[in-house]
Design a protein around this motif. Structure first.
Motif, PDB file in Angstrom:
ATOM      1  N   SER A 268      81.961  53.673  40.901  1.00 21.65           N
ATOM      2  CA  SER A 268      82.404  54.037  39.559  1.00 21.65           C
ATOM      3  C   SER A 268      81.387  53.650  38.500  1.00 21.65           C
ATOM      4  O   SER A 268      80.652  52.675  38.649  1.00 21.65           O
ATOM      5  CB  SER A 268      83.748  53.354  39.243  1.00 21.65           C
ATOM      6  N   ALA A 269      81.380  54.428  37.420  1.00 19.56           N
ATOM      7  CA  ALA A 269      80.504  54.158  36.282  1.00 19.56           C
ATOM      8  C   ALA A 269      81.268  54.447  35.004  1.00 19.56           C
ATOM      9  O   ALA A 269      82.111  55.348  34.954  1.00 19.56           O
ATOM     10  CB  ALA A 269      79.241  55.012  36.354  1.00 19.56           C
ATOM     11  N   ALA A 270      80.942  53.685  33.941  1.00 20.15           N
ATOM     12  CA  ALA A 270      81.611  53.838  32.657  1.00 20.15           C
ATOM     13  C   ALA A 270      80.839  54.727  31.695  1.00 20.15           C
ATOM     14  O   ALA A 270      81.300  54.969  30.579  1.00 20.15           O
ATOM     15  CB  ALA A 270      81.853  52.462  32.023  1.00 20.15           C
ATOM     16  N   ASP A 271      79.683  55.210  32.086  1.00 18.30           N
ATOM     17  CA  ASP A 271      78.900  56.091  31.221  1.00 18.30           C
ATOM     18  C   ASP A 271      78.089  57.055  32.075  1.00 18.30           C
ATOM     19  O   ASP A 271      77.873  56.839  33.273  1.00 18.30           O
ATOM     20  CB  ASP A 271      77.983  55.282  30.303  1.00 18.30           C
ATOM     21  N   GLY A 272      77.613  58.118  31.428  1.00 15.66           N
ATOM     22  CA  GLY A 272      76.930  59.176  32.153  1.00 15.66           C
ATOM     23  C   GLY A 272      75.634  58.756  32.802  1.00 15.66           C
ATOM     24  O   GLY A 272      75.362  59.119  33.950  1.00 15.66           O
ATOM     25  N   ALA A 273      74.804  58.010  32.088  1.00 12.99           N
ATOM     26  CA  ALA A 273      73.501  57.625  32.628  1.00 12.99           C
ATOM     27  C   ALA A 273      73.655  56.791  33.899  1.00 12.99           C
ATOM     28  O   ALA A 273      72.958  57.021  34.901  1.00 12.99           O
ATOM     29  CB  ALA A 273      72.710  56.853  31.576  1.00 12.99           C
ATOM     30  N   THR A 274      74.583  55.824  33.866  1.00 16.28           N
ATOM     31  CA  THR A 274      74.828  55.006  35.051  1.00 16.28           C
ATOM     32  C   THR A 274      75.384  55.849  36.188  1.00 16.28           C
ATOM     33  O   THR A 274      75.018  55.689  37.357  1.00 16.28           O
ATOM     34  CB  THR A 274      75.802  53.866  34.723  1.00 16.28           C
ATOM     35  N   GLY A 275      76.266  56.789  35.831  1.00 18.47           N
ATOM     36  CA  GLY A 275      76.849  57.657  36.846  1.00 18.47           C
ATOM     37  C   GLY A 275      75.808  58.513  37.545  1.00 18.47           C
ATOM     38  O   GLY A 275      75.858  58.690  38.767  1.00 18.47           O
ATOM     39  N   VAL A 276      74.866  59.048  36.777  1.00 20.15           N
ATOM     40  CA  VAL A 276      73.806  59.868  37.378  1.00 20.15           C
ATOM     41  C   VAL A 276      72.994  59.035  38.365  1.00 20.15           C
ATOM     42  O   VAL A 276      72.627  59.502  39.443  1.00 20.15           O
ATOM     43  CB  VAL A 276      72.900  60.474  36.288  1.00 20.15           C
ATOM     44  N   GLU A 277      72.714  57.788  38.019  1.00 24.55           N
ATOM     45  CA  GLU A 277      71.971  56.917  38.930  1.00 24.55           C
ATOM     46  C   GLU A 277      72.770  56.624  40.195  1.00 24.55           C
ATOM     47  O   GLU A 277      72.202  56.541  41.293  1.00 24.55           O
ATOM     48  CB  GLU A 277      71.593  55.613  38.218  1.00 24.55           C
ATOM     49  N   LEU A 278      74.102  56.472  40.064  1.00 30.62           N
ATOM     50  CA  LEU A 278      74.932  56.273  41.261  1.00 30.62           C
ATOM     51  C   LEU A 278      74.892  57.505  42.164  1.00 30.62           C
ATOM     52  O   LEU A 278      74.858  57.388  43.389  1.00 30.62           O
ATOM     53  CB  LEU A 278      76.379  55.972  40.847  1.00 30.62           C
ATOM     54  N   VAL A 279      74.897  58.692  41.556  1.00 27.14           N
ATOM     55  CA  VAL A 279      74.793  59.921  42.334  1.00 27.14           C
ATOM     56  C   VAL A 279      73.460  59.967  43.065  1.00 27.14           C
ATOM     57  O   VAL A 279      73.382  60.297  44.254  1.00 27.14           O
ATOM     58  CB  VAL A 279      74.960  61.157  41.423  1.00 27.14           C
ATOM     59  N   ARG A 280      72.397  59.615  42.363  1.00 32.21           N
ATOM     60  CA  ARG A 280      71.068  59.620  42.964  1.00 32.21           C
ATOM     61  C   ARG A 280      70.992  58.621  44.136  1.00 32.21           C
ATOM     62  O   ARG A 280      70.383  58.891  45.169  1.00 32.21           O
ATOM     63  CB  ARG A 280      70.021  59.263  41.909  1.00 32.21           C
ATOM     64  N   GLU A 281      71.652  57.485  43.983  1.00 24.68           N
ATOM     65  CA  GLU A 281      71.571  56.421  44.985  1.00 24.68           C
ATOM     66  C   GLU A 281      72.450  56.683  46.209  1.00 24.68           C
ATOM     67  O   GLU A 281      72.055  56.405  47.341  1.00 24.68           O
ATOM     68  CB  GLU A 281      71.976  55.091  44.345  1.00 24.68           C
ATOM     69  N   HIS A 282      73.652  57.238  45.977  1.00 24.26           N
ATOM     70  CA  HIS A 282      74.644  57.292  47.064  1.00 24.26           C
ATOM     71  C   HIS A 282      74.882  58.694  47.628  1.00 24.26           C
ATOM     72  O   HIS A 282      75.596  58.825  48.623  1.00 24.26           O
ATOM     73  CB  HIS A 282      75.977  56.715  46.578  1.00 24.26           C
ATOM     74  N   ASP A 283      74.349  59.751  47.012  1.00 21.55           N
ATOM     75  CA  ASP A 283      74.509  61.125  47.491  1.00 21.55           C
ATOM     76  C   ASP A 283      75.971  61.438  47.817  1.00 21.55           C
ATOM     77  O   ASP A 283      76.329  61.721  48.964  1.00 21.55           O
ATOM     78  CB  ASP A 283      73.632  61.359  48.733  1.00 21.55           C
ATOM     79  N   PRO A 284      76.844  61.430  46.805  1.00 17.49           N
ATOM     80  CA  PRO A 284      78.271  61.668  47.056  1.00 17.49           C
ATOM     81  C   PRO A 284      78.563  63.116  47.391  1.00 17.49           C
ATOM     82  O   PRO A 284      77.755  64.017  47.136  1.00 17.49           O
ATOM     83  CB  PRO A 284      78.915  61.289  45.723  1.00 17.49           C
ATOM     84  N   ILE A 285      79.746  63.340  47.952  1.00 20.22           N
ATOM     85  CA  ILE A 285      80.204  64.702  48.194  1.00 20.22           C
ATOM     86  C   ILE A 285      81.097  65.179  47.053  1.00 20.22           C
ATOM     87  O   ILE A 285      81.257  66.377  46.828  1.00 20.22           O
ATOM     88  CB  ILE A 285      80.939  64.791  49.545  1.00 20.22           C
TER      89      ILE A 285
END
Length: 281
Positions: free
Chosen positions: A32-49
């Motif tokens: 989970s992320a509370a803002d867009g920039a952090t969320g994009v980095e989580l997507v980059r790191e974890h490759d979610p479905i």
């Protein structure tokens, strides 16, 4: 076996925790992320479905977040919006989102929407945008968990009488290439080309175009298109809500824009007023 990964991007703590809980119960490993920039980095790191994105967030908003996620990921994207922002969110589907859901929502509805999306291929038609072909007319200004179906909503004025199913018309040609007036669609590769130039489409736009091209001159209703996007085969068993109808209208408008087609002088998609759409002659 590794768990499927989901990323929740939501600035509201209560909603963020609810989304994480629903997805965790569905078998996802959630970040989970509370803002867009952090969320994009989580997507980059974890490759979610699956990625859920709130529209109104501090910093970069949900639309820009969706654009950045789509640039690096083929994840299914669900936009989360307050009711007053619903129309803006529907227009925001052109950023690459697969579906949207309006607050307040029921966990069962979110699970059903994600289940429907995951029945569709996790592949985009293209990863690089292409401008409309110069010869095309210029446009006028301007979705696994197991939960059952999406809750039924009341019928709208756009509901139509029963019509023949147009899921895959004229035989099972689901994997056959389709061509019409210089437009070529390859279902297996999920690629669309306009006179040789590849056109970038979202999953929903691609699937709508495939259903229309495959229907011959038969009219495909908005209800049938909405049912197809939910993974239903045959005649849909739900009413067409205002939300469903508006989503289909926006998907078709975005599809036309990307093809460079004017609704008043259609080259590929005709509007049948009050009913739906069909392929041009």
């Amino acid at each position: 076996m590794d768990e499927d990964v989901a990323v929740v991007i939501e600035d509201g703590e209560d909603i963020r925790e609810l989304l994480a809980q629903v997805l965790t119960q569905g078998g996802f490993a959630v970040h989970s992320a509370a803002d867009g920039a952090t969320g994009v980095e989580l997507v980059r790191e974890h490759d979610p479905i699956v990625v859920t994105i709130d529209v109104n967030m501090p910093g970069i908003d949900g639309f820009e977040t969706a654009r950045q996620v789509r640039a690096i990921s083929t994840a299914y994207i669900v936009m989360i919006t307050a009711r007053g922002d619903e129309i803006d969110t529907l227009v925001g589907l052109q950023t690459g989102a697969d579906d949207y859901i309006v607050k307040p929502f029921r966990p069962r509805e979110l699970r059903a929407r994600i289940e429907a999306m995951m029945r569709r291929p996790r592949v985009l038609a293209s990863t690089h945008p292409s401008p409309p072909h110069p010869s095309a007319p210029q446009p006028s200004a301007p979705q696994p968990m197991h939960t059952g179906s999406i809750p039924t909503q009341s019928a709208s004025s756009l509901e139509i009488p029963d019509a023949p199913s147009a899921t895959w018309a004229e035989g099972d040609t689901e994997h056959a290439s389709l061509e019409h007036r210089g437009l070529r669609l390859e279902p297996g590769a999920r690629v669309v080309e306009l006179e040789g130039a590849e056109v970038e489409l979202t999953r929903s736009e691609f699937d709508i175009l495939r259903m229309l091209l495959n229907s011959g001159r038969r009219v495909v209703s908005k209800m049938q298109l909405a049912g197809m996007l939910r993974g239903e085969r045959g005649e849909p068993d739900h009413y067409l809500s205002e939300h469903d109808a508006r989503a289909i209208e926006v998907h078709v408008a975005n599809l036309r824009r990307k093809l460079g087609e004017s609704p008043s002088e259609p080259r590929w998609i005709e509007t049948v007023r009050g009913v739906g759409y069909r392929r041009t002659a």
